[in-house]
Design a protein around this motif. Sequence first.
Motif, PDB file in Angstrom:
ATOM      1  N   PHE A 209      10.622  65.562 -89.645  1.00  0.00           N
ATOM      2  CA  PHE A 209      11.808  64.724 -89.710  1.00  0.00           C
ATOM      3  C   PHE A 209      12.559  64.789 -88.385  1.00  0.00           C
ATOM      4  CE2 PHE A 209      11.561  65.510 -94.424  1.00  0.00           C
ATOM      5  CZ  PHE A 209      11.356  64.181 -94.776  1.00  0.00           C
ATOM      6  N   LYS A 210      13.116  63.639 -87.971  1.00  0.00           N
ATOM      7  CA  LYS A 210      13.907  63.608 -86.742  1.00  0.00           C
ATOM      8  C   LYS A 210      15.253  64.292 -86.923  1.00  0.00           C
ATOM      9  CE  LYS A 210      12.151  59.358 -84.557  1.00  0.00           C
ATOM     10  NZ  LYS A 210      12.519  57.987 -84.107  1.00  0.00           N
ATOM     11  N   ASN A 211      15.819  64.150 -88.132  1.00  0.00           N
ATOM     12  CA  ASN A 211      17.167  64.657 -88.383  1.00  0.00           C
ATOM     13  C   ASN A 211      17.208  65.425 -89.694  1.00  0.00           C
ATOM     14  OD1 ASN A 211      18.399  63.117 -86.085  1.00  0.00           O
ATOM     15  ND2 ASN A 211      17.746  61.366 -87.338  1.00  0.00           N
ATOM     16  N   ASP A 212      18.352  66.030 -89.966  1.00  0.00           N
ATOM     17  CA  ASP A 212      18.528  66.788 -91.199  1.00  0.00           C
ATOM     18  C   ASP A 212      18.721  65.886 -92.409  1.00  0.00           C
ATOM     19  OD1 ASP A 212      18.272  69.185 -89.882  1.00  0.00           O
ATOM     20  OD2 ASP A 212      20.429  69.405 -89.525  1.00  0.00           O
ATOM     21  N   THR A 213      18.953  64.600 -92.170  1.00  0.00           N
ATOM     22  CA  THR A 213      19.075  63.637 -93.261  1.00  0.00           C
ATOM     23  C   THR A 213      18.207  62.428 -92.944  1.00  0.00           C
ATOM     24  OG1 THR A 213      21.002  62.580 -92.227  1.00  0.00           O
ATOM     25  CG2 THR A 213      21.428  64.354 -93.822  1.00  0.00           C
TER      26      THR A 213
END
Length: 225
Positions: A209-213
């Motif tokens: 994933f690129k981000n935490d969301t």
Amino acid sequence: MALTEIVFFSIFLMFTLQPSTSVEVCPVLCGTQLIRFPFRLNTQPGRCGYPRFDLSCKNEAHAILTLPFSGGFTVVNIDYTFQNIWIEDPDSCAPRRILQGLNLAGTPFDLLEPRSYTFFNCSSASSTVPKLAEAKLISCLSGKDFSVVAIPTERLDLPASLSTLCSEMAKVLLPLSLSDWSDPGDGFILTWNEPDCKLCESRAGTCMFKNDTGTDVGCSGGFND
């Protein structure tokens, strides 16, 4: 160094050295099978894997893929580069599971190069049927007094005796791996398109994933062409 600077530096190290959930914490073995993104074990944090790629680990030895409408299958191998997963029936009769209705709804998976086959139940007198071109004897569905065979639907230009010796059971789509089986117990292969990590995997990178969301994925490390 002032006390406040020491405290600040300690906090900085704690966060900067915190291992990435996807890269360092998530990859895990179940038996000999490496489980990593986009898959995760259902006992791991949710961000370890992509949505709907959950596996379970039976007796710490066998990874299990459970399809919502078709039940559990044992994972034989996961090819992360070509995005294929090879699964088999725990009772070693994948064709039976196909005939019962392999429903992939609610999953990210598709059959790999499906081909239409027609299944026939033939009397024991029809010993020549399995010798017909491209006919597959399904030993795990056959019995002492009958044989179950599968024939490519487009090849049903068979001798008229077939209609008197055999009764049609069903027409089903089989994945390439089943239509070319040597042993029906070998299972079959499913494939997935999303998330698309093929380029990242081919460059020896780590897809994550690129981000935490959110569900956007990126590639960490690896090499460029």
